[in-house]
Scaffold this motif. Structure first.
Motif, short mmCIF file in Angstrom:
data_model
loop_
_atom_site.label_atom_id
_atom_site.label_comp_id
_atom_site.label_asym_id
_atom_site.label_seq_id
_atom_site.Cartn_x
_atom_site.Cartn_y
_atom_site.Cartn_z
N HIS A 256 13.67 -6.27 33.34
CA HIS A 256 14.78 -6.48 33.97
C HIS A 256 15.40 -5.30 34.84
CE1 HIS A 256 15.62 -10.79 33.00
NE2 HIS A 256 14.99 -10.65 31.98
N ARG B 148 12.66 -14.37 30.86
CA ARG B 148 13.90 -15.28 30.93
C ARG B 148 14.83 -15.19 29.82
NH1 ARG B 148 12.48 -20.36 34.72
NH2 ARG B 148 11.13 -20.65 32.81
N HIS C 55 16.42 -19.22 38.52
CA HIS C 55 15.51 -19.76 37.49
C HIS C 55 14.40 -18.53 37.30
CE1 HIS C 55 17.13 -23.61 37.38
NE2 HIS C 55 16.93 -23.71 38.65
N SER C 56 14.59 -17.64 37.85
CA SER C 56 13.64 -16.37 37.59
C SER C 56 14.41 -15.37 36.46
CB SER C 56 13.59 -15.56 38.68
OG SER C 56 14.71 -15.02 39.24
N VAL C 57 15.79 -15.40 36.13
CA VAL C 57 16.43 -14.88 35.34
C VAL C 57 16.69 -15.77 34.18
CG1 VAL C 57 18.51 -13.55 34.83
CG2 VAL C 57 17.40 -13.39 37.07
N ASP D 120 16.55 -19.70 31.89
CA ASP D 120 15.92 -20.87 31.81
C ASP D 120 16.92 -21.71 31.11
OD1 ASP D 120 14.08 -23.07 31.87
OD2 ASP D 120 12.91 -22.26 30.16
#
Length: 606
Positions: free
Chosen positions: A350, A470, A513-515, A517
């Motif tokens: 991250h 995620r 949606h990459s970080v 869910d």
């Protein structure tokens, strides 16, 4: 550079020194997330036999989150029973008790898996190879420097290392300069990285000396295929069943027989035959014959130490045995090492991707060093109990079976890895714990049987907690068949997408949606649920809407997940970190609380 030395230069996001379990876990996690990573090791090849071998339930859960547990369980041996032997009145030892090897039940893997370290490393290596990543070996780092003027520069490569390719077949050794954003030293108890950045190990060395030997046994001991904890008047022994009909014997030795004048183990004073001779006296009246060959053996003194700190400028980190050393009796060494890397890797991802501030990296030491201190405190007690003289009529002050069994069971949550707890921090917020009383903030979220709303297919909650870096937002919507409850869910979804929410502040809709869910879990029944009736933002895919119910045949699912997690009909939001730990809880009208939580460590999008 000296004459005759070829020098190259390269750049990498993360350079990992050491390709044991800790280093390989880190490399796998980073590579899966798309990070440019390199891993080097001084050994010409991976471990061939011996070394660590016990995988605890929590570690198996982590393997599952990467899709690797099937191979681990298939190749390894499962330990379901722990047998206890103690001195008999007639001399020798006798069976005292049999109990579950893993006391914890809240897991899909209620057993320990034993598989030698080389085979475990092969699981990582094969997966990494599919991603085009190989361990560079034999490679020896010779210097490391950190440019302090660049440590806070997001795009900089402040770490400079010189690597030497130690191939003895070449007359001229090749060197390489590597510039890295981050370095992870996973290079063992005698860590070169740790020494280079002046980190001190704090702790002590005990007087307990143990021998270890791996062999295929020919014995009349009936519990040889179970884990055995044996206390005898001759000393203590632990038996660990292994793959391929092998077992591992841990045998307590007399220190004066194997310790040199400097207080160090001298392997020339004892070998596997000596270890087995002592084992025969300890196992009497049971017998064990001399094998045709020994698979592996070693002798060691139990040392219990923890690194004074875990990083330098949050740019160079140490993990695994480089951070902590302890006895292997509780099977924590390899597990603790891989869990270190697992904790660190998602935080590095991250920060490297710019979705979190560098302060996030400080929580690695905060969480894993405290764990190591707790582990050492446990290990001191366990090692003392295991190595101490057993209770008998001639030794009234000795260790009783009841005392040993109590310690074995009391610390079961700790040794299994299922009960590890992280204290409050910028990523652990227990404010709304009462909304999900049994989903303990700071601990890993337990598995739970559910159904997919769209097709009533049984699924376990852990199936959705994949290690993809995620944050999982588990939206317990309550009974969405109730119009007033559905109205609350719709209002929550509206606030979730509104300007100022954590979605809007810390991610774009394109990158959301990459970080994050999102998984929605309704208490509505299968007969009435319409998964697509939920607001679209609450289901990224049709398979991400679940219901707390039993299947059409009444066989799978439970219909009691809300109840078991302590969630009432009003619902709740559970934030699960990328490593499966419960990070925060909020009510359905608590979008502002979640926004404040993520503001503590994440970066706002421009």
């Amino acid at each position: 550079m000296p004459a005759g030395v070829d020098t190259e230069a390269s750049k990498v996001d993360v350079l990992i020194v050491g390709a044991g379990p800790a280093g390989l876990m880190c490399a796998l996690a980073l590579a899966r997330a798309g990070v440019k990573v390199r891993i080097v090791d001084k050994r010409p090849q991976k471990v061939a036999a011996g070394q660590a071998d016990g995988i605890q339930p929590r570690t198996t859960e982590v393997f599952k989150s990467y899709g690797l547990s099937d191979r681990l369980v298939k190749e390894g041996t499962q330990l379901h029973v722990a047998a206890f032997y103690n001195p008999s009145k007639n001399g020798g030892i006798e069976l005292t008790d049999r109990v579950p090897d893993v006391a914890a039940t809240d897991t899909n893997f209620p057993f320990e898996v034993t598989l030698h370290q080389g085979a475990i490393e092969a699981i990582f290596l094969d997966d990494m190879r599919d991603m085009g990543i190989e361990v560079s070996r034999p490679v020896i780092p010779t210097s490391i420097e950190v440019n302090t003027a660049l440590v806070e520069d997001f795009g900089a490569y402040p770490c400079r290392l010189v690597l030497e390719y130690a191939n003895s077949d070449q007359e001229e050794k090749r060197s390489e300069i590597v510039y890295a954003k981050y370095v992870v030293g996973a290079d063992g108890a005698h860590s070169w990285v740790r020494k280079q950045i002046d980190i001190v190990m704090e702790g002590e060395q005990t007087d307990y000396v143990w021998g270890v030997v791996d062999l295929v046994p020919d014995t009349d001991l009936p519990d040889v295929r179970n884990k055995c904890a044996i206390h005898s008047n001759n000393g203590s022994c632990m038996i660990i069943p292994r793959e391929g009909d092998k077992i591992r014997l841990y045998i307590q030795l007399d220190g004066k027989d194997v310790i040199d004048a400097n207080g160090r183990v001298d392997k020339n004073k004892a070998g596997p035959e000596k270890i087995l001779d002592v084992a025969r006296k300890t196992l009497h009246p049971f017998t064990i014959k001399t094998p045709q060959s020994y698979d592996w053996w070693t002798i060691y003194i139990i040392g219990q130490r923890v690194a004074q700190r875990y990083s330098l400028y949050s740019r160079v980190f140490i993990a695994g045995d480089a951070c902590h050393t302890h006895s292997p009796k509780a099977g924590q060494g390899m597990n603790a090492s891989m869990q270190d890397s697992y904790n660190l890797a998602w935080k590095l991802v991250h920060v490297l991707k710019g979705t979190a501030r560098r302060t996030l990296l400080q929580t690695y030491e905060l969480e894993r060093r405290q764990y190591a201190l707790d582990l050492i405190a446990f290990d001191k007690k366990f090692a003392k109990l295991f190595s101490g003289k057993p209770y008998s009529e001639l030794n009234l002050d000795g260790v009783s079976h009841a005392e040993f069994l109590q310690a074995f069971q009391t610390f079961g949550g700790f040794t299994s890895g299922l009960g590890v707890h992280y204290d409050q921090s910028i990523i652990i917020n227990p404010k709304y714990q009462h909304l999900a009383r049994n989903a303990l903030v700071g601990q890993r979220l337990p598995p739970r049987p559910l159904l997919r709303a769209a097709d009533c297919r049984p699924i376990d909650l852990h199936d959705l907690l994949v290690s993809d870096t995620r944050f999982k937002l588990l939206i317990f919507t309550g009974n969405t068949h109730n119009p007033s409850q559905m109205a609350r869910v719709v209002d929550f979804a509206s606030k979730l997408r509104a300007p100022g929410s954590f979605f809007a502040e810390f991610s774009s809709l394109e990158a959301m949606h990459s970080v994050f869910d999102i998984v929605s879990i309704s208490s509505e029944k299968k007969e009435t649920i319409m998964y697509n009736a939920l607001p679209r933002i609450l289901w990224s895919h049709w398979s991400k809407v679940l219901i707390d119910d039993i299947d059409m045949r009444g066989i799978t699912g439970s219909g009691k997940v809300y109840q078991s997690l302590g969630i009432d009909t009003a619902g709740a939001i559970i934030v699960v970190r990328p490593d499966g730990y419960v990070a925060a809880i909020a009510p359905l009208d608590g979008v502002s609380h979640l926004t404040n939580y993520f503001a503590g460590f994440m970066k706002r999008y421009p």
